[in-house]
Design a protein around this motif. Structure first.
Motif, PDB file in Angstrom:
ATOM      1  N   HIS A 198     -15.809 -22.046  16.047  1.00 11.50           N
ATOM      2  CA  HIS A 198     -16.116 -22.808  17.254  1.00 11.50           C
ATOM      3  C   HIS A 198     -17.558 -22.560  17.710  1.00 11.50           C
ATOM      4  CE1 HIS A 198     -15.447 -24.770  21.113  1.00 11.50           C
ATOM      5  NE2 HIS A 198     -16.051 -23.727  21.677  1.00 11.50           N
ATOM      6  N   ALA A 199     -17.924 -21.298  17.878  1.00  5.85           N
ATOM      7  CA  ALA A 199     -19.229 -20.950  18.449  1.00  5.85           C
ATOM      8  C   ALA A 199     -20.386 -21.229  17.505  1.00  5.85           C
ATOM      9  CB  ALA A 199     -19.241 -19.482  18.861  1.00  5.85           C
ATOM     10  N   TYR A 200     -20.171 -21.101  16.206  1.00  2.00           N
ATOM     11  CA  TYR A 200     -21.280 -21.172  15.261  1.00  2.00           C
ATOM     12  C   TYR A 200     -21.357 -22.486  14.503  1.00  2.00           C
ATOM     13  CZ  TYR A 200     -21.241 -16.158  16.242  1.00  2.00           C
ATOM     14  OH  TYR A 200     -21.245 -14.932  16.851  1.00  2.00           O
ATOM     15  N   ARG A 201     -20.520 -23.458  14.879  1.00  3.15           N
ATOM     16  CA  ARG A 201     -20.585 -24.779  14.250  1.00  3.15           C
ATOM     17  C   ARG A 201     -21.981 -25.360  14.499  1.00  3.15           C
ATOM     18  NH1 ARG A 201     -16.397 -27.307  16.580  1.00  3.15           N
ATOM     19  NH2 ARG A 201     -15.059 -26.474  14.959  1.00  3.15           N
ATOM     20  N   GLY A 241      -7.558 -13.735  13.530  1.00  5.43           N
ATOM     21  CA  GLY A 241      -7.457 -15.159  13.875  1.00  5.43           C
ATOM     22  C   GLY A 241      -8.391 -15.519  15.021  1.00  5.43           C
ATOM     23  N   ILE A 242      -8.453 -14.660  16.033  1.00  4.77           N
ATOM     24  CA  ILE A 242      -9.349 -14.895  17.166  1.00  4.77           C
ATOM     25  C   ILE A 242     -10.804 -14.889  16.700  1.00  4.77           C
ATOM     26  CG2 ILE A 242     -10.289 -13.776  19.244  1.00  4.77           C
ATOM     27  CD1 ILE A 242      -7.348 -12.994  19.910  1.00  4.77           C
ATOM     28  N   ARG A 243     -11.166 -13.907  15.895  1.00  5.92           N
ATOM     29  CA  ARG A 243     -12.548 -13.797  15.430  1.00  5.92           C
ATOM     30  C   ARG A 243     -12.959 -15.005  14.614  1.00  5.92           C
ATOM     31  NH1 ARG A 243     -14.687 -12.557  10.847  1.00  5.92           N
ATOM     32  NH2 ARG A 243     -16.811 -11.821  10.700  1.00  5.92           N
ATOM     33  N   ILE A 244     -12.128 -15.400  13.672  1.00  5.18           N
ATOM     34  CA  ILE A 244     -12.497 -16.517  12.799  1.00  5.18           C
ATOM     35  C   ILE A 244     -12.498 -17.835  13.566  1.00  5.18           C
ATOM     36  CG2 ILE A 244     -11.704 -17.870  10.813  1.00  5.18           C
ATOM     37  CD1 ILE A 244     -11.177 -15.143   9.443  1.00  5.18           C
ATOM     38  N   ARG A 245     -11.510 -18.069  14.420  1.00  5.43           N
ATOM     39  CA  ARG A 245     -11.535 -19.283  15.242  1.00  5.43           C
ATOM     40  C   ARG A 245     -12.754 -19.276  16.152  1.00  5.43           C
ATOM     41  NH1 ARG A 245      -6.797 -20.218  18.690  1.00  5.43           N
ATOM     42  NH2 ARG A 245      -7.725 -22.255  18.930  1.00  5.43           N
ATOM     43  N   TYR A 286     -19.571 -21.862   4.714  1.00  9.27           N
ATOM     44  CA  TYR A 286     -19.316 -20.446   4.978  1.00  9.27           C
ATOM     45  C   TYR A 286     -18.219 -20.304   6.046  1.00  9.27           C
ATOM     46  CZ  TYR A 286     -19.851 -15.672   6.549  1.00  9.27           C
ATOM     47  OH  TYR A 286     -19.588 -14.369   6.905  1.00  9.27           O
ATOM     48  N   LEU A 287     -18.359 -21.039   7.138  1.00 10.94           N
ATOM     49  CA  LEU A 287     -17.359 -20.961   8.218  1.00 10.94           C
ATOM     50  C   LEU A 287     -15.988 -21.409   7.723  1.00 10.94           C
ATOM     51  CD1 LEU A 287     -19.492 -22.356  11.180  1.00 10.94           C
ATOM     52  CD2 LEU A 287     -18.870 -19.970  10.743  1.00 10.94           C
ATOM     53  N   ASP A 288     -15.962 -22.476   6.935  1.00 13.96           N
ATOM     54  CA  ASP A 288     -14.689 -22.986   6.406  1.00 13.96           C
ATOM     55  C   ASP A 288     -14.033 -21.988   5.460  1.00 13.96           C
ATOM     56  OD1 ASP A 288     -15.083 -25.338   7.833  1.00 13.96           O
ATOM     57  OD2 ASP A 288     -15.841 -26.453   6.084  1.00 13.96           O
ATOM     58  N   GLY A 289     -14.840 -21.163   4.787  1.00 12.87           N
ATOM     59  CA  GLY A 289     -14.308 -20.213   3.807  1.00 12.87           C
ATOM     60  C   GLY A 289     -13.851 -18.887   4.387  1.00 12.87           C
ATOM     61  N   LEU A 290     -14.025 -18.665   5.687  1.00 13.91           N
ATOM     62  CA  LEU A 290     -13.581 -17.405   6.279  1.00 13.91           C
ATOM     63  C   LEU A 290     -12.072 -17.266   6.124  1.00 13.91           C
ATOM     64  CD1 LEU A 290     -15.766 -17.431   9.524  1.00 13.91           C
ATOM     65  CD2 LEU A 290     -16.094 -15.991   7.502  1.00 13.91           C
ATOM     66  N   ASP A 291     -11.629 -16.077   5.745  1.00 20.30           N
ATOM     67  CA  ASP A 291     -10.225 -15.830   5.407  1.00 20.30           C
ATOM     68  C   ASP A 291      -9.593 -14.871   6.417  1.00 20.30           C
ATOM     69  OD1 ASP A 291      -8.117 -14.068   4.035  1.00 20.30           O
ATOM     70  OD2 ASP A 291      -8.339 -15.718   2.603  1.00 20.30           O
ATOM     71  N   ILE A 292      -8.613 -15.349   7.151  1.00 21.57           N
ATOM     72  CA  ILE A 292      -7.969 -14.543   8.191  1.00 21.57           C
ATOM     73  C   ILE A 292      -7.280 -13.314   7.596  1.00 21.57           C
ATOM     74  CG2 ILE A 292      -6.108 -14.514   9.917  1.00 21.57           C
ATOM     75  CD1 ILE A 292      -6.911 -17.409  10.601  1.00 21.57           C
ATOM     76  N   GLY A 293      -6.601 -13.475   6.468  1.00 25.16           N
ATOM     77  CA  GLY A 293      -5.902 -12.342   5.853  1.00 25.16           C
ATOM     78  C   GLY A 293      -6.859 -11.237   5.435  1.00 25.16           C
ATOM     79  N   ALA A 294      -7.960 -11.615   4.796  1.00 24.00           N
ATOM     80  CA  ALA A 294      -8.949 -10.620   4.366  1.00 24.00           C
ATOM     81  C   ALA A 294      -9.615  -9.965   5.570  1.00 24.00           C
ATOM     82  CB  ALA A 294     -10.003 -11.275   3.472  1.00 24.00           C
ATOM     83  N   ASP A 295      -9.891 -10.742   6.610  1.00 25.67           N
ATOM     84  CA  ASP A 295     -10.505 -10.194   7.815  1.00 25.67           C
ATOM     85  C   ASP A 295      -9.543  -9.219   8.501  1.00 25.67           C
ATOM     86  OD1 ASP A 295     -12.966 -10.415   9.515  1.00 25.67           O
ATOM     87  OD2 ASP A 295     -11.466 -10.921  11.030  1.00 25.67           O
ATOM     88  N   TYR A 304     -15.013 -11.900  21.050  1.00 24.60           N
ATOM     89  CA  TYR A 304     -14.543 -13.223  20.644  1.00 24.60           C
ATOM     90  C   TYR A 304     -13.260 -13.592  21.376  1.00 24.60           C
ATOM     91  CZ  TYR A 304     -18.040 -13.070  17.070  1.00 24.60           C
ATOM     92  OH  TYR A 304     -19.246 -12.994  16.432  1.00 24.60           O
ATOM     93  N   LEU A 305     -13.123 -14.906  21.617  1.00 26.35           N
ATOM     94  CA  LEU A 305     -11.943 -15.474  22.271  1.00 26.35           C
ATOM     95  C   LEU A 305     -11.508 -16.701  21.490  1.00 26.35           C
ATOM     96  CD1 LEU A 305     -13.517 -15.990  25.810  1.00 26.35           C
ATOM     97  CD2 LEU A 305     -12.553 -13.879  24.944  1.00 26.35           C
ATOM     98  N   PRO A 306     -10.242 -17.062  21.612  1.00 29.46           N
ATOM     99  CA  PRO A 306      -9.862 -18.377  21.093  1.00 29.46           C
ATOM    100  C   PRO A 306     -10.594 -19.439  21.927  1.00 29.46           C
ATOM    101  CG  PRO A 306      -7.914 -17.064  21.627  1.00 29.46           C
ATOM    102  CD  PRO A 306      -9.105 -16.351  22.185  1.00 29.46           C
ATOM    103  N   PRO A 307     -11.025 -20.539  21.325  1.00 34.48           N
ATOM    104  CA  PRO A 307     -11.779 -21.542  22.079  1.00 34.48           C
ATOM    105  C   PRO A 307     -11.086 -22.006  23.364  1.00 34.48           C
ATOM    106  CG  PRO A 307     -11.869 -22.035  19.751  1.00 34.48           C
ATOM    107  CD  PRO A 307     -10.908 -20.892  19.906  1.00 34.48           C
TER     108      PRO A 307
END
Length: 175
Positions: free
Chosen positions: A27-30, A19-23, A37-46, A98-101
């Motif tokens: 945030h950072a790569y918007r 969750g931290i990595r994907i958030r 691609y960013l919208d499709g990142l899957d927390i469960g798969a990660d 990575y950190l939560p924003p």
């Protein structure tokens, strides 16, 4: 230096780290990577990828989490041997931080980076490298304040068919 505890990541941390990595990526790569691609990142798969690497890796990668009051995850960093064209070298590489924003600017990233540098030096690495998106000015300033500097190496990172340029940063750990 901070009010954070920095233990090794455990399998129980994998969902939170994902969750931290994907958030963090969103945030950072918007604006720097394709939004679909960013919208499709899957927390469960990660999380499952993290769990598999943690349980079945060779132990060369150090995964640290930052825990705030009450044990809440506040950040994640991973480092290990530098991968030069897929070949490991005697130097270290920071693979991720990575950190939560909402934690940006609270000292979490600095605490994680300082610990990764300390552990890399203690393991006998002379240098630590990292790759950062060329246009991620916030991250570049953060690493520069921590003693890292661009060393001239650049490479494209392909995301959904779009080349996103990365630059390599380095810092001496010894001497």
């Amino acid at each position: 230096m901070s009010g954070y505890v920095l233990p090794p990541m455990t399998p129980a941390d994998c969902d939170g780290v994902a969750g931290i990595r994907i958030r963090g990526w969103r945030h950072a790569y918007r604006g720097l990577m394709p939004q679909p691609y960013l919208d499709g990142l899957d927390i469960g798969a990660d999380a499952e990828r993290h769990r598999t690497r943690l349980l079945h890796g060779d132990g060369s990668v150090v995964n640290l989490v930052a825990e705030a009051d009450g044990g809440a995850l506040a950040g994640w960093a991973a480092f290990g041997p530098y991968r030069d064209g897929g070949t490991r070298t005697a130097d270290a590489e920071l693979y991720a931080l990575y950190l939560p924003p909402e934690r940006i600017g609270q000292g979490v990233g600095r605490a994680l980076l300082t610990e990764a540098v300390r552990r890399g030096a203690a393991a006998g690495h002379d240098r630590m490298y990292l790759w950062v998106l060329k246009h991620n000015t916030r991250a570049r300033r953060f690493y520069e304040r921590a003693g890292f500097g661009a060393d001239g190496a650049e490479e494209p990172f392909e995301v959904d068919g779009v080349e996103v340029p990365e630059v390599r940063y380095a810092r001496r750990l010894t001497g």
